[in-house]
Structures are given as structure tokens and as C-alpha cells.
Write a protein that holds these residues in place. Structure first.
Motif, short mmCIF file in Angstrom:
data_model
loop_
_atom_site.label_atom_id
_atom_site.label_comp_id
_atom_site.label_asym_id
_atom_site.label_seq_id
_atom_site.Cartn_x
_atom_site.Cartn_y
_atom_site.Cartn_z
N GLY A 175 0.91 -1.15 0.01
CA GLY A 175 0.04 0.11 0.09
C GLY A 175 0.86 1.38 0.03
N PHE A 181 -2.88 -2.56 9.67
CA PHE A 181 -4.06 -2.08 10.20
C PHE A 181 -4.34 -0.79 10.61
CE2 PHE A 181 -3.52 -2.55 14.62
CZ PHE A 181 -2.29 -3.48 14.72
N ARG A 238 -5.52 -5.18 6.54
CA ARG A 238 -5.12 -6.22 5.62
C ARG A 238 -4.54 -7.56 6.16
NH1 ARG A 238 -2.29 -1.49 3.00
NH2 ARG A 238 -3.64 -1.06 1.02
N ASP A 252 -12.34 -4.16 6.35
CA ASP A 252 -12.24 -2.87 5.87
C ASP A 252 -11.05 -2.00 6.41
OD1 ASP A 252 -14.42 -3.15 4.41
OD2 ASP A 252 -15.75 -2.03 5.65
N SER A 253 -10.57 -2.35 7.50
CA SER A 253 -9.65 -1.35 8.21
C SER A 253 -8.15 -2.16 8.23
CB SER A 253 -10.02 -0.96 9.51
OG SER A 253 -10.37 -2.06 10.45
N1 UDP Z 1 -6.73 2.19 6.39
C1 UDP Z 1 -8.00 2.47 6.55
N2 UDP Z 1 -8.64 3.65 6.34
C2 UDP Z 1 -7.88 4.55 5.72
C3 UDP Z 1 -6.53 4.30 5.24
C4 UDP Z 1 -6.06 3.38 5.52
O1 UDP Z 1 -8.52 1.68 7.26
O2 UDP Z 1 -8.43 5.57 5.36
C5 UDP Z 1 -5.89 0.88 6.71
C6 UDP Z 1 -5.62 0.02 5.19
O3 UDP Z 1 -7.02 -0.89 5.07
C7 UDP Z 1 -4.54 -0.54 5.54
C8 UDP Z 1 -3.75 0.33 6.62
O4 UDP Z 1 -4.70 1.15 7.21
O5 UDP Z 1 -4.94 -1.74 6.36
C9 UDP Z 1 -2.48 0.99 5.66
O6 UDP Z 1 -3.33 1.49 4.59
P1 UDP Z 1 -2.30 2.46 3.70
O7 UDP Z 1 -1.68 3.71 4.16
O8 UDP Z 1 -1.24 1.31 3.04
O9 UDP Z 1 -3.41 2.79 2.68
P2 UDP Z 1 -3.79 2.49 1.00
O10 UDP Z 1 -2.74 1.81 0.40
O11 UDP Z 1 -5.23 1.92 1.47
O12 UDP Z 1 -3.85 4.01 0.44
#
Ligand code: UDP
Length: 236
Positions: A99, A177, A201, A198-199
């Protein structure tokens, strides 16, 4: 306990007041959003799955001494929780690179970190939830106390230790997470929001199959099947 008035509708949940002071009902929605709500979808039954998964995980954390807003699950899609004032920080903990961290820092997807990497993001849709540091938290007026920020980080690390070990026994990797915290009526900081696919991975430990919202983000299909699989594994 009955719903009295809808107080707030977020991307994944609706919050209702009840006749009991300081006690709310959170209803988990079937809606799915990604990329700061630029991508929208709906998956029938997803709300129920997240409600059950999140309730189960909050119960595990409560048993391990983590204070949370969770009181009990009312039915398939609704929980009873304490009213808190949400602190506008998304506390993300990462065990494996993927991500936004892979993109931002050029870290190979799948690299395993030697410790849980904790990050803060400013909860502000208009700004696209930018990453922030401790000093930003202070100038934004989120808190003037370093101890509050240290508490958020230490809770995130404790929760990571508990959940990572738990998911490991379920043949799942807890990749990363997001947590949200709030202040209760005594000003104490407690865990709030939800912990669900949802929150978080989740990757299958053997095949690395993605069993979380990345199935929606990346159009991989079988979203509900993946969430059902997470629930099946955690309750078994
Ligand atoms: N995440 C979330 N809500 C957000 C942004 C991220 O629940 O608004 C969670 C996402 O599901 C993952 C973790 O936080 O498990 C890290 O997300 P990342 O920063 O990699 O964001 P993305 O790739 O979704 O932009």
C-alpha cells in the motif's frame, strides 16, 4: 436497547443515540469506499460480517486488558458502544510493506519489517488523510501532550502484538491495520471505531491470498467470500 436518533453517518457505519446517556449503537453498513471515497461500492452482507469480526476482535482485546468503546453485539449488524470524542488521527501499524508505504518510500511489497511500524495520519477527507508526525499533531491542536501520542503508539504496539499472534494461529498474516481512538466522558483515551477487513490487511499465510478490502480496491472479486473466510477462521 433501541435506536433513538441517527447522530452521524460515516463511510462504514451509522451511529445512533439511545435512551441511555453516553451509550450509542453503531450499525455496520454494506457500503465500501476506497481511495478517499473516489471509488464506491456495496457488498450485500458485508456489514454483518464486519460487525461480527470487529466484535470478536474487540472482545479478545478487552480480555487482554485493552480499554475499548465496545460494550456488546446487539444483533448481526449492530453493536452497543460507549460514546467517545474521536481523536482525528488514524493510527496505522504495519508488519509487512504494501500500500501507501511501499509507494511513498519505495519499499518492496511484501518486505517484512523487524518491528511494527506505527504511523499517524490526519483524519481529514478534504486533505486526503495526510501522514503527520508528533509535532504536526500539536500544531493542529489535536493534543498538546506528548504522553497522549506516546499512549496511542504504545496501545497500537500492544494491540499489534495481541492480534498478530492471534491471526498467526488462524493461518493469516496481519499485514497492516488502522485504529482510531477516542476520549470517553472521563477524558480517558480508549480504542474506538472498528477492526475489520475494511481497516486491516490480511493475507493467507500459505498462499498470500488477500482476504480484505484490497479485493475491492484492486477489483479482485469475491469480496464477501474473503470476509466470510476471515470470520470462519477467527471463530474456529
Ligand atoms: N486504512 C484504513 N482507512 C484509511 C486508510 C488506511 O482503514 O483511510 C487501513 C488500510 O486498510 C490498511 C492500513 O490502514 O490496512 C494501511 O493503509 P495504507 O496507508 O497502505 O493505505 P492505502 O494503500 O489503502 O492507500
Amino acid at each position: 436497547m433501541n435506536k433513538v436518533r441517527m447522530l452521524y453517518e460515516g463511510k462504514g457505519k451509522k451511529l445512533y443515540s439511545t435512551y441511555e446517556e453516553g451509550v450509542l449503537i453503531a450499525e455496520f453498513k454494506d457500503d465500501l469506499t476506497a481511495f478517499n471515497a473516489e471509488k464506491k461500492g456495496n457488498e450485500r452482507g458485508k456489514g454483518e460480517l464486519n460487525c461480527k469480526i470487529s466484535s470478536f476482535l474487540f472482545e479478545i482485546l478487552e480480555k487482554q486488558g485493552i480499554k475499548t468503546h465496545y460494550l456488546k453485539r446487539l444483533d448481526a449488524q449492530n453493536i452497543l458502544c460507549k460514546k467517545v470524542e474521536i481523536i482525528p488521527i488514524e493510527v496505522v501499524t504495519r508488519n509487512i510493506a504494501t500500500g501507501s508505504i511501499s509507494k511513498r518510500l519505495g519499499i518492496q511489497e511484501g518486505s517484512v519489517f523487524p518491528f511494527g511500524v506505527v504511523e499517524f495520519y490526519y483524519k481529514d477527507d478534504a486533505l486526503g488523510d495526510p501522514i503527520i508526525n508528533d509535532e504536526h499533531c500539536k500544531i493542529l491542536g489535536i493534543t498538546d501532550k506528548q504522553e497522549d501520542l506516546e499512549f496511542l503508539k504504545s496501545q497500537a504496539r500492544k494491540i499489534n502484538a495481541i492480534l498478530k499472534d492471534f491471526f498467526d494461529t488462524k493461518n493469516l498474516k496481519l499485514v497492516d491495520f488502522k485504529l482510531e481512538f477516542g476520549r470517553d466522558d472521563k477524558g480517558e483515551i480508549i480504542l474506538a471505531d472498528e477492526i475489520s477487513p475494511d481497516s486491516c490487511r490480511f493475507w493467507d499465510k500459505t498462499t498470500n491470498e488477500k482476504l480484505d478490502k484490497d479485493r475491492f480496491r484492486q477489483d479482485l472479486g469475491n469480496i464477501k467470500l474473503a470476509y466470510e473466510e476471515v470470520l470462519r477462521r477467527i471463530v474456529s
